[in-house]
Design a protein around this motif. Structure first.
Motif, short mmCIF file in Angstrom:
data_model
loop_
_atom_site.label_atom_id
_atom_site.label_comp_id
_atom_site.label_asym_id
_atom_site.label_seq_id
_atom_site.Cartn_x
_atom_site.Cartn_y
_atom_site.Cartn_z
N GLU A 235 -20.47 -56.93 11.91
CA GLU A 235 -19.84 -57.88 10.97
C GLU A 235 -20.84 -58.87 10.39
OE1 GLU A 235 -19.32 -57.83 14.21
OE2 GLU A 235 -19.11 -59.85 15.05
N LYS A 236 -22.04 -58.92 10.94
CA LYS A 236 -23.03 -59.84 10.37
C LYS A 236 -23.84 -59.17 9.25
CE LYS A 236 -23.40 -62.71 14.48
NZ LYS A 236 -22.41 -61.94 15.29
N GLY A 237 -23.64 -57.88 9.05
CA GLY A 237 -24.32 -57.20 7.94
C GLY A 237 -23.69 -57.58 6.60
N LYS A 238 -24.27 -57.07 5.53
CA LYS A 238 -23.74 -57.35 4.19
C LYS A 238 -22.55 -56.43 3.94
CE LYS A 238 -27.39 -59.93 3.63
NZ LYS A 238 -27.32 -61.39 3.65
N ASP A 239 -21.38 -57.00 3.84
CA ASP A 239 -20.16 -56.22 3.62
C ASP A 239 -20.12 -55.01 4.57
OD1 ASP A 239 -19.57 -58.10 1.70
OD2 ASP A 239 -20.24 -56.88 0.03
N PHE A 240 -19.93 -53.83 4.01
CA PHE A 240 -19.88 -52.65 4.88
C PHE A 240 -20.40 -51.44 4.12
CE2 PHE A 240 -15.92 -52.47 2.56
CZ PHE A 240 -15.70 -51.13 2.33
N ILE A 241 -20.81 -50.46 4.92
CA ILE A 241 -21.23 -49.19 4.31
C ILE A 241 -20.57 -48.05 5.05
CG2 ILE A 241 -23.43 -49.84 3.36
CD1 ILE A 241 -24.72 -48.77 5.89
N GLY A 242 -20.79 -46.88 4.55
CA GLY A 242 -20.26 -45.69 5.21
C GLY A 242 -20.57 -44.48 4.37
N THR A 243 -19.88 -43.41 4.66
CA THR A 243 -20.05 -42.18 3.89
C THR A 243 -19.49 -42.41 2.49
OG1 THR A 243 -19.80 -40.94 5.92
CG2 THR A 243 -19.50 -39.74 3.86
N THR A 244 -20.28 -42.14 1.49
CA THR A 244 -19.81 -42.40 0.12
C THR A 244 -19.85 -41.11 -0.71
OG1 THR A 244 -22.02 -43.25 -0.38
CG2 THR A 244 -20.29 -44.87 0.11
N THR A 245 -20.87 -40.94 -1.53
CA THR A 245 -20.86 -39.82 -2.48
C THR A 245 -22.27 -39.26 -2.71
OG1 THR A 245 -21.11 -41.39 -4.27
CG2 THR A 245 -18.86 -40.70 -3.78
N ALA A 246 -23.02 -39.07 -1.63
CA ALA A 246 -24.43 -38.68 -1.78
C ALA A 246 -24.60 -37.39 -2.60
CB ALA A 246 -25.06 -38.52 -0.40
N LEU A 247 -23.73 -36.42 -2.34
CA LEU A 247 -23.91 -35.12 -3.02
C LEU A 247 -23.78 -35.28 -4.53
CD1 LEU A 247 -24.42 -32.16 -2.15
CD2 LEU A 247 -21.97 -31.77 -2.46
N TRP A 248 -22.90 -36.17 -4.96
CA TRP A 248 -22.75 -36.39 -6.40
C TRP A 248 -24.00 -37.08 -6.96
CZ3 TRP A 248 -19.85 -32.91 -5.60
CH2 TRP A 248 -18.47 -32.90 -5.45
N GLY A 249 -24.62 -37.93 -6.13
CA GLY A 249 -25.88 -38.54 -6.55
C GLY A 249 -26.96 -37.50 -6.74
N ILE A 250 -26.99 -36.54 -5.82
CA ILE A 250 -27.98 -35.45 -5.95
C ILE A 250 -27.70 -34.65 -7.23
CG2 ILE A 250 -28.75 -33.27 -4.94
CD1 ILE A 250 -28.32 -34.56 -2.15
N ALA A 251 -26.43 -34.34 -7.47
CA ALA A 251 -26.07 -33.59 -8.68
C ALA A 251 -26.56 -34.31 -9.93
CB ALA A 251 -24.54 -33.42 -8.75
N ALA A 252 -26.35 -35.61 -9.97
CA ALA A 252 -26.76 -36.38 -11.14
C ALA A 252 -28.28 -36.34 -11.30
CB ALA A 252 -26.26 -37.81 -11.03
N GLY A 253 -28.99 -36.33 -10.18
CA GLY A 253 -30.46 -36.23 -10.25
C GLY A 253 -30.89 -34.93 -10.88
N VAL A 254 -30.27 -33.84 -10.45
CA VAL A 254 -30.62 -32.53 -11.03
C VAL A 254 -30.31 -32.56 -12.54
CG1 VAL A 254 -30.19 -30.05 -10.95
CG2 VAL A 254 -30.09 -31.39 -8.84
N TYR A 255 -29.19 -33.14 -12.88
CA TYR A 255 -28.79 -33.22 -14.29
C TYR A 255 -29.81 -34.01 -15.12
CZ TYR A 255 -25.79 -34.18 -18.36
OH TYR A 255 -25.27 -34.29 -19.63
N MET A 256 -30.21 -35.17 -14.59
CA MET A 256 -31.16 -36.00 -15.35
C MET A 256 -32.50 -35.28 -15.50
SD MET A 256 -30.36 -39.94 -14.14
CE MET A 256 -29.98 -39.67 -12.41
N ALA A 257 -32.91 -34.55 -14.44
CA ALA A 257 -34.18 -33.82 -14.52
C ALA A 257 -34.10 -32.70 -15.55
CB ALA A 257 -34.53 -33.26 -13.14
N LEU A 258 -32.95 -32.05 -15.63
CA LEU A 258 -32.79 -30.98 -16.62
C LEU A 258 -32.76 -31.54 -18.04
CD1 LEU A 258 -29.97 -28.85 -14.93
CD2 LEU A 258 -32.29 -28.03 -15.45
N MET A 259 -32.07 -32.62 -18.21
CA MET A 259 -31.87 -33.16 -19.56
C MET A 259 -33.16 -33.76 -20.12
SD MET A 259 -28.71 -32.83 -20.74
CE MET A 259 -28.13 -34.23 -21.69
N GLY A 260 -33.85 -34.52 -19.28
CA GLY A 260 -35.06 -35.18 -19.80
C GLY A 260 -34.70 -36.15 -20.91
N PRO A 261 -35.69 -36.86 -21.42
CA PRO A 261 -35.41 -37.86 -22.45
C PRO A 261 -34.82 -37.27 -23.73
CG PRO A 261 -37.79 -37.56 -22.12
CD PRO A 261 -37.10 -36.82 -21.02
N GLN A 262 -35.31 -36.10 -24.12
CA GLN A 262 -34.81 -35.52 -25.37
C GLN A 262 -33.37 -35.05 -25.23
OE1 GLN A 262 -36.53 -35.78 -28.24
NE2 GLN A 262 -34.61 -35.10 -29.21
N GLY A 263 -33.05 -34.54 -24.06
CA GLY A 263 -31.68 -34.11 -23.82
C GLY A 263 -30.69 -35.27 -23.98
#
Lengths: 519, 466
Positions: B333-361
């Protein structure tokens, strides 16, 4: 299955992949975007000129790569990851790392789910509504409680939902200023303390008695007219079922407080024991654990929050209703505290969990419970023969249920090798890093293992052989263990302090290059 | 008695295997383990849940049968957005996140055995950081709403102030989440906006902001689709009063719109969903929170931060948790708010997407969407009774369409559009009654000229009562 072999020649893929920014070649494209045809372009004119100059993008520093090399890079990164479906992941105690069936991935990729917008007209989403409704009926039966919301995005989020319901309840009674304390136990998950604290409550933590159960005398001393609720697990992380759990509930109820049961680890109790019989007002399940859905490298997940009917009016909106003909989103919770997540929740987790449950049925769920505790007791007996290893509250006369918190304290005293080193060395045999304990480490040199029902006898035996081997190494050649892992995708960090140092830490490549230069 | 079922997911359900284990334990039955649970706490009998489909084939038939009752946005032309958006998901993205290694890993694995997962998440953070112009980025949150709430609570702790001002055009769904997260100590107040332009009312902001204000929040593009052009002015007002500026952003716009940090944002939040995530009935959401890489901010993050460092092997990267002590995992309870399992896989997906798209995409994506929107507005404007310039500001991919003069409600029109296999825009007549019978239409790169013409034709027929 075949003869158990320890994988002495295991070596994880080690691709030494550069950071993706180091692989960029100006001008390369990973994918082309469908562009509008000339008729559209001509009719539209220079659309970008509508954006004021100071709001237009000047540069965008993303990698520029062809498609094959993006794919290759990420496949290599997957190969440097020990997912539960490809490993003996008894390791992650408290996490219930069971097999995640492939068929459920196929179902989740179905366009009638994947390509469905959350705001579509209800008549066009009857299927997914029906799945949510039916899964709610199943969860009601498993918990014995009356209503369920699947809006929370994970276990901690469901516990936060509980804290929000508790707050709404006391607010509705006009007593929130007086009811400002939540009681929890030290072996309950940190979220049982952190989420009520985030919701504004003061936290009182109970410690165990000599047998490892939450101290009931401490509870009696802690409850008062300030008690808003208790948030507790059972069994706690150490795998002991508290036989007086209903007395805890009665004590809290006797001062008017509410009782929330954190059932993140409910796997061993499917059809065996429920929140209802113990008297709880509320509980939750980590759907991604108990109900066989993938953990996704840490989500998307889902937390099913359950409550008695009298608390349903406070639930986040909407829930799913059924009028006998049509399924619908039910916003009729007049005293709802609001929402914890936009839209309706992580529907893909519910879809998979429904499919998983419907493949097992009541008997299959009970089989999960039975086998998970049988596995654990067999495993425990074998492991406790390993030199240097013991378990917490050993000899208290109580059988462990679904998991055990072990301790390498003696190994550490004897050899200087502690639990962190043992975990690192186990990776050299293809075993994912195991879970120590939540903080604080009440049990010295902890190791928490959970051999749920999808692990075979050979898996249990292999895991035992690996730990026995690492113990032997610790006694004979401790430097091998201390310097492990040797065969993982990467080696030990050389500067742990850098991660706590604002001058050195970097959560992005840009920050890293600024602080450390581009090698 | 019938033969016991051997379950494909439960290897030790083979009776002989189970017996072997029981024998080794030295007990006769599982009840010798469950005896720890007092009888009065035991569930008696068999749970009342439906009979199972034991074979995979039957199960598949059953679930596919239920899903067949849904309609989807491949078969229908979809103009719904409002927080979940239909963009094309590249095959490479689906391939990576459906691989069992990422799909079934979890949070415990340290950065040696799970090196690839850590690197992928670090790379996603690096790329979204570049998109928004920030150097510190957290692990993905539950969603955009959660990200706003986290940023508001961070700002409140940093400034010691307990009041947050939010643009009145914020998504009502997100606002509901934020309000709950900010209870009990942080007051969330809505700012006025100009009905004609949608833009934040600077006079109202100036009049109400004070030394109690911890942060000002607005969205760009806004929930109602328009581009907030006063970012620099809002930042100045916030900063002059010692408040943090939090900007919420749809990252699919960032190929053509400036990074929020460039117009003064201190914290930037938003959703990864438009970056390669299927809509999944709203289950594709995943938020991000970004800030300057300054200890004042970093110390307040509740979530995990995946940091890059080096290993004992010369030239090798390694990863680890940055500043772990601040989290509730470390400090309860002394930590900042709380954390837990969230949405890591979707973060990875977005990374792949950004790498594919690049600036021109991203540039192509943004410009192509704006062209389609302009074209579509032109078509709809010709329909009698339909108004497309309800909000007179430049828009990105969403815009408000008003039907007051058609004599029909949005609800009626959307029902009628279903017959044309079209999902009309979101009905905002309840959320924003000042815009009358209006809908929020969303157009992306998935829409062809024919799709837009079909919409115009269908609407014309509907308003004419054909």
């Amino acid at each position: 299955m075949g003869v158990v072999k320890i994988k002495k020649d295991f070596h994880e893929a080690r691709w030494c992949e550069p950071i993706i920014y180091e692989m960029s070649t100006p001008g390369q494209r990973g994918i082309l975007v469908p562009m509008p045809d000339d008729e559209v372009k001509e009719a539209a004119g220079d659309v970008l000129s509508a954006i004021p100059a100071n709001l237009r993008r000047k540069e965008l520093n993303l990698p520029e790569m062809d498609q094959k090399h993006v794919l290759q890079h990420y496949i290599r990164l997957t190969q440097e990851t020990l997912g539960a479906n490809l490993t003996n992941d008894i390791s992650e105690g408290t996490c219930t790392m069971k097999y995640n069936p492939r068929v459920n991935e196929d179902l989740a990729a179905n366009p009638n789910f994947a390509e469905v917008h959350p705001l579509q007209d209800e008549e066009t989403v009857q299927g997914i509504l029906e799945i949510h409704y039916k899964f709610e009926q199943i969860i009601k039966e498993i918990s014995g409680l009356d209503r369920v919301t699947f809006q929370p995005g994970g276990g901690n989020h469901a516990v936060y939902t509980a804290a929000s319901v508790v707050r709404a309840y006391w607010e509705s009674k006009g007593e929130l200023d007086k009811r400002d304390e939540v009681i929890t136990t030290i072996f309950s998950h940190p979220c049982d303390a952190a989420t009520p604290a985030t919701a504004g409550f003061k936290i009182i933590t109970l410690y165990p008695d000599k047998d490892g159960f939450p101290d009931i005398e401490a509870l009696k001393a802690a409850v008062s007219e300030r008690t808003a609720a208790i948030f507790m697990t059972n069994p706690e992380d150490i795998g002991l079922y508290n036989p007086r759990v209903d007395e805890f509930v009665k004590i809290v109820h006797s001062v008017g407080g509410l009782c929330f049961y954190d059932q993140a680890n409910a796997n061993a109790f499917l059809g065996v024991a429920r929140a209802k019989e113990a008297g709880f007002d509320m509980c939750h399940f980590n759907v991604h654990k108990t109900f066989g859905t993938p953990h996704g490298s840490s989500g998307p997940a889902n937390g099913a929050f359950c409550c008695k009917e009298e608390f349903a009016k406070f639930l986040p909106v909407p829930t799913v209703g059924f009028d006998g003909k049509k399924y619908f989103l039910d916003f009729n919770h007049p005293e709802s505290f609001g929402k914890v997540r936009d839209f309706w929740g992580t529907a893909g987790v519910i879809l998979r969990a429904y499919a998983w449950t419907m493949m097992l049925g009541a008997e299959g769920l009970r089989e999960c419970a039975d086998i998970s505790v049988i596995n654990n007791n067999y495993f425990e007996k074998k492991l406790l023969t390993i030199p240097g290893l013991s378990e917490c509250f050993a000899g208290n006369g109580h059988r462990r249920q679904e998991q055990v918190r072990y301790s390498w304290e003696k190994l550490k005293e004897d050899t200087g090798v502690g639990t962190v080193e043992v975990a690192n060395r186990a990776v050299d045999y293809g075993i994912p890093h195991y879970w120590f304990s939540h903080h604080p480490w009440e049990i010295p040199e902890p190791m928490t293992l959970e051999p749920c029902e999808t692990y075979s006898k050979d898996d249990l035996d292999e895991y035992y052989e690996v730990l026995k081997q690492v113990s032997k190494e610790a006694y004979e050649t401790p430097e091998i263990v201390i310097n492990a892992p040797h065969k993982a995708a990467a080696h030990k960090r050389n500067d742990e302090a850098a991660l706590d140092d604002p001058e050195k830490w970097a959560t992005t490549w840009k920050a890293y290059v600024r602080k450390h230069g581009n090698k | 008695m019938s033969k016991p079922i051997v379950y494909p997911y439960i290897p030790n359900s083979v009776p002989e295997e189970k017996q072997k284990l029981l024998k080794e334990i030295g007990i006769d039955s599982v009840e010798d383990i469950f005896k720890e649970i007092p009888d009065h706490l035991r569930f008696k009998g068999k749970m009342n849940i439906p009979e199972p489909f034991l074979s995979e084939y039957e199960l598949r038939r059953h679930v596919e049968g239920l899903l067949a009752k849904n309609k989807n946005c491949k078969d229908y032309i979809n103009f719904l957005g409002a927080g979940t958006w239909q963009h094309y998901v590249p095959s490479v993205v689906d391939e990576i996140i459906s691989r069992d290694e990422f799909l079934t890993a979890y949070v415990v694995g340290d950065a040696q055995g799970d090196h690839g997962k850590w690197q992928a998440l670090f790379e996603s953070a690096s790329m979204i950081g570049e998109m928004v112009g920030m150097e510190a980025v957290n692990k993905p949150t539950y969603d955009w709403a959660n990200a706003i709430a986290i940023a508001c609570r961070m700002a409140a702790r940093m400034t010691g102030r307990r009041e947050i001002f939010v643009a009145g055009t914020i998504s009502p769904g997100r606002l509901s989440v934020v309000k709950n997260y900010c209870k009990p100590e942080i007051k969330v107040e809505l700012l006025k906006y100009d009905k004609e332009t949608g833009l934040l009312d600077l006079t109202d902001l100036k009049a109400r902001i004070s030394s109690n204000t911890g942060a000002v929040y607005f969205e760009n593009p806004s929930y109602l689709g328009f581009i907030e052009t006063q970012g620099e002015e809002i930042a100045k007002i916030a900063h002059d009063n010692g408040a943090e500026l939090i900007v919420g952003v749809d990252p699919s716009s960032l190929g053509i719109l400036a990074a929020p940090a460039d117009y003064g944002a201190d914290l930037v939040v938003g959703d990864y969903q438009p970056l390669g995530l299927h809509m999944q009935w709203g289950g594709g959401l995943a938020g991000f929170v970004c800030s300057r890489d300054d200890k004042r901010y970093v110390a307040e993050y509740p979530g995990l931060l995946y940091g890059i460092t080096t290993s004992v092997k010369e030239g090798e990267y390694c990863f680890g948790e940055v500043f772990f002590e601040r989290t509730s995992y470390a400090s309860r309870e002394k930590g900042k708010d709380f954390i837990g399992t969230t949405t890591a896989l979707w973060g990875i997906a977005a990374g792949v997407y950004m790498a594919l798209m690049g600036p021109q995409g991203f540039r192509d994506l943004g410009e192509g969407i704006m062209q389609r929107v302009a074209y579509a507005k032109g078509l709809l404007a010709k329909i009698k009774g339909v108004k497309v310039d309800v909000i007179k500001s430049p828009v990105f991919k969403e815009f408000v369409v008003n039907f007051d003069d058609t004599g029909m409600t949005v609800g009626q029109i959307n029902k009628a559009l279903l017959d044309h296999k079209i999902f009309g825009g979101k009905d905002i007549s309840q959320e924003f009654p000042e815009y009358g019978q209006s809908a929020l239409y969303c157009i992306t790169e998935v829409h062809t000229r024919e799709d837009l013409k079909k919409l115009a034709t269908a609407l014309e027929q509907i308003v004419k009562g054909l």
